[in-house]
Each structure stands twice: as C-alpha cells, then as structure tokens.
Scaffold this motif. Structure first.
Motif, PDB file in Angstrom:
ATOM      1  N   ARG A  93      -0.902 -41.102  57.927  1.00 53.63           N
ATOM      2  CA  ARG A  93      -0.593 -39.948  58.772  1.00 53.63           C
ATOM      3  C   ARG A  93       0.184 -40.346  60.026  1.00 53.63           C
ATOM      4  N   PHE A  94      -0.245 -41.423  60.697  1.00 50.39           N
ATOM      5  CA  PHE A  94       0.332 -41.799  61.992  1.00 50.39           C
ATOM      6  C   PHE A  94       1.621 -42.607  61.852  1.00 50.39           C
ATOM      7  N   LYS A  95       1.731 -43.361  60.747  1.00 50.83           N
ATOM      8  CA  LYS A  95       2.922 -44.186  60.471  1.00 50.83           C
ATOM      9  C   LYS A  95       3.284 -45.095  61.657  1.00 50.83           C
ATOM     10  N   PRO A  96       2.415 -46.034  62.017  1.00 48.96           N
ATOM     11  CA  PRO A  96       2.684 -46.890  63.179  1.00 48.96           C
ATOM     12  C   PRO A  96       3.759 -47.927  62.906  1.00 48.96           C
ATOM     13  N   ASP A  97       4.417 -48.342  63.974  1.00 52.25           N
ATOM     14  CA  ASP A  97       5.379 -49.437  63.902  1.00 52.25           C
ATOM     15  C   ASP A  97       4.680 -50.783  64.006  1.00 52.25           C
ATOM     16  N   ALA A  98       3.481 -50.810  64.589  1.00 51.81           N
ATOM     17  CA  ALA A  98       2.703 -52.044  64.712  1.00 51.81           C
ATOM     18  C   ALA A  98       1.244 -51.678  64.938  1.00 51.81           C
ATOM     19  N   ALA A  99       0.365 -52.639  64.607  1.00 50.74           N
ATOM     20  CA  ALA A  99      -1.068 -52.459  64.844  1.00 50.74           C
ATOM     21  C   ALA A  99      -1.570 -53.654  65.652  1.00 50.74           C
ATOM     22  N   VAL A 100      -2.349 -53.364  66.681  1.00 48.22           N
ATOM     23  CA  VAL A 100      -2.897 -54.388  67.572  1.00 48.22           C
ATOM     24  C   VAL A 100      -4.413 -54.351  67.486  1.00 48.22           C
ATOM     25  N   GLY A 101      -5.045 -55.519  67.337  1.00 50.82           N
ATOM     26  CA  GLY A 101      -6.500 -55.606  67.313  1.00 50.82           C
ATOM     27  C   GLY A 101      -6.996 -56.462  68.460  1.00 50.82           C
ATOM     28  N   THR A 102      -8.018 -55.970  69.164  1.00 46.67           N
ATOM     29  CA  THR A 102      -8.555 -56.734  70.294  1.00 46.67           C
ATOM     30  C   THR A 102      -9.975 -57.217  70.030  1.00 46.67           C
ATOM     31  N   GLY A 103     -10.400 -57.220  68.770  1.00 46.07           N
ATOM     32  CA  GLY A 103     -11.693 -57.784  68.431  1.00 46.07           C
ATOM     33  C   GLY A 103     -12.799 -56.746  68.369  1.00 46.07           C
ATOM     34  N   GLY A 104     -13.943 -57.182  67.887  1.00 46.85           N
ATOM     35  CA  GLY A 104     -15.028 -56.254  67.622  1.00 46.85           C
ATOM     36  C   GLY A 104     -14.904 -55.743  66.202  1.00 46.85           C
TER      37      GLY A 104
END
Length: 370
Positions: A93-104
């Motif tokens: 649905r969102f079609k992101p250009d990038a995904a960032v993860g900060t843990g957890g």
C-alpha cells in the motif's frame, strides 16, 4: 520528482524510538516533502510517542520472546506470521523507497519483508552488544549503522558504518547553560551537583541506593538533582523537604540538567551513554542487569575500558559505591580526566551521518522510480 517515501520501524523502548524519530526529523529537514510511515508493536510506547512527534504509525501484533515459558511465547509463531502478513500489506500500500529499522522486535517482520521485496534497507544498532533482531537481519539488509567499534563480531564488516547514536542537538552546548540551569533548579552555585538518572521510567535499584546513601553524599558537600522516574516519584517525593536534594519524576529539559551537573550517576542504556559522551561530564554507570543480553553492562564496559567512566555493578554497590563516590567527589583531577576521556568517544554528528547513508541508498536504488 516525486517525494521520498520512507518506512521506519522499531520500538519497545525509548532507546529504539528516539533514534527513529531523530532520523525522520533530519530527513524531513533535508527533504521537507518526504512521506513517512512508522511501524511499531501495537501495545508499546511507540504507539503514543510517534504520533506525539507528528508522525503516522501502524502497529503490528508482535512481542519479544520471554526467558521462561509463557502464554506470550506460545503465541509467538502466530504473532510473527500475522506481523509478516501485515508488513507485506503495508509495503504494497505505502510503496516505500527505503525501510529503516532501529531495533526492537517490531522492526524484525517489517525489515525482513522489505528485504524480500528488494526495498533498500538500513538498520541502526545502538548498543555495543547487538540485539537479536538486528543480528537476524544483518546478512540481508544493505547498510548497518553502529555506535561502537568491533561490531564485526555480529555483523558483516563490509556493511558496517560507524555513525554513533542520535542525540538531542541541544546537548551540544550545555557548557554555556550552567548559570541558567543552576537558577532553574534552585541549586547552590558553590556546591557540586550530582545528577541521578534512571531512565524515563526510573530505576528501582538506583532510587533505593540514593535513599540509603543521601546522608553520606550530603556530608561530602554535594547537592543532589534526582530523577526518580514516574513509577517511583510517590515513594521519594518527600525527599524534597530535605536541604540539598531536588527530586523530580521526569526531567523534560535534559540539556539544563546536564548543564547543572558536576557528576552523574546513570544507567547505561545506549541513548544515555551517547548523550553522556557528548555532554562530557564524569559518570558513574550502574547498568541494569535486567535487560536483553545484559547490553547495558557491555555499553558501560566499552566506555570504562577507555577511561571514560566508573562502572559499578549492582551487586557491588554495597562494597564499592561509597569508596568510588568519595574518591570522585574529592578529586578534581580525576573528574577532569574522566570528562575528557568520555568526551573523546562522542559522535555528535550521528543523526546526520545516518541520514547521509540513507540518502546513498536512495540514490543508488534501482527500485526508486524517479
């Protein structure tokens, strides 16, 4: 050129949420039309903190694995499957250009699904001992931003960029705010101030320690600025009636608290350690032993090993605290040496450097339609 669309996933504690928000804020400063969607665990603090910061968040039905047999552990496979399915739906649905993860644990399903869909991915590890989620993701993501040396013990060396952890920008000039801070907290400018921190929720062991040792500390000629945490304020608020002690549930102007402090007693969460490096004040770390992989102890050890702090384990407090505290309070040279050494470890450009890496991913991505 269409706006960037970025998914940021992580949470469970402030140590994961604050870096996520800092990265979004810096990206938005550079690219004001960027669209963000945060993804967290639906029953954790990010569901409140992220909207308060002005961003949209969606929650996954996910939780960590407990160290004992619990109903939550038995449900984990179903939660994981549910979260993977919802993550895929969000990405479509969102079609992101990038995904960032900060843990957890919340970031695991989202980043795993993003990798499968060939979306550029970046993770940020705050601690000196890598978290389980980031270790599981490391071989598949594109870039890994870290805060400590020797992280190739956990991650592929060619993916690691040492950036540090994002810190509040108002901490960069605390030395200019001392006079104002002393007045704000109604402190005596002629006495050394010990700042006591246990995290936003507080630390039971540290609170009990100060309640037990406050007379000893006051006899050393210091005054105490004591953040108990909101869970404990009712137990310790009466200490405000004692001369030389200022008790607060929560400190919302941390730059001023740091500015007022001559010495600091603190837990060793990743965010706190990074802030203390930037602030450059002598610190006694009392790490919590009740966190995943005992990472607070490892964070504190990494600083203490370079002469940047004093480390006292909880089980050593009865035998070492008075000895170490007295020696530090009475020895200005030791204070200066600790302050200089911890300041050397500061990485104040962390947020900017992380977003630099994110921009590189976006620029090189073949999946971004520009």
């Amino acid at each position: 050129m269409k706006p960037y669309r970025i998914i940021i996933s992580g949470g469970g504690t402030g140590g994961h949420i604050y870096p996520a928000l800092a990265i979004a804020d810096e990206m938005k400063r550079r690219h004001p039309d960027t669209e963000f969607l945060f993804v967290g665990a639906r029953d954790r603090m990010e569901m409140e903190k992220v909207p308060q910061a002005g961003y949209t968040i969606e929650g996954l039905w996910i939780s960590g694995i407990q160290r004992r047999l619990t109903w939550s552990n038995l449900m984990f496979p179903f939660k994981l499957l549910s979260s993977m399915v919802k993550s895929a739906r969000i990405l479509r649905r969102f079609k992101p250009d990038a995904a960032v993860g900060t843990g957890g644990f919340a970031s695991g399903p989202m980043l795993k699904t993003a990798v499968r869909k060939n979306i550029p991915t970046l993770i940020q590890e705050q601690n000196s001992f890598a978290g389980i989620t980031n270790k599981l993701l490391a071989k598949e993501v594109d870039t890994i931003c870290v805060a400590y040396d020797h992280m190739d013990r956990y991650f592929p060396k060619d993916k690691i960029i040492k950036t540090g952890n994002p810190v509040r920008q108002d901490l960069l000039d605390v030395s200019t705010k001392r006079e104002f801070a002393i007045k704000k907290y109604n402190l005596d400018p002629e006495r050394q101030t010990i700042l006591v921190l246990g995290g936003s929720l507080g630390a039971r062991t540290i609170n009990k320690l100060i309640a037990k040792k406050y007379k000893f500390l006051l006899k050393q000629g210091v005054q105490i600025l004591w953040q108990t945490g909101k869970l404990y304020i009712d137990q310790y608020e009466h200490f405000n009636q004692k001369e030389g002690i200022k008790v607060m549930a929560y400190i919302d102007t941390m730059d001023l608290a740091y500015a007022a402090a001559d010495l600091i007693i603190s837990r060793a969460g990743a965010g706190s350690v990074s802030e203390l490096c930037v602030v450059g004040k002598p610190v006694i770390f009392i790490p919590s032993p009740n966190v995943a992989e005992d990472h607070q102890t490892k964070n504190a050890e990494a600083i203490a090993a370079k002469g940047g702090a004093i480390l006292i384990a909880e089980h050593q407090l009865d035998t070492l605290f008075e000895l170490e505290a007295r020696a530090l309070i009475k020895n200005q040279e030791k204070q200066q040496a600790l302050a200089a050494a911890i300041k050397e470890l500061a990485l104040p450009r962390a947020t900017k450097d992380i977003v630099d890496e994110l921009e590189k991913l976006l620029a090189s991505s073949k999946t971004t339609d520009r």
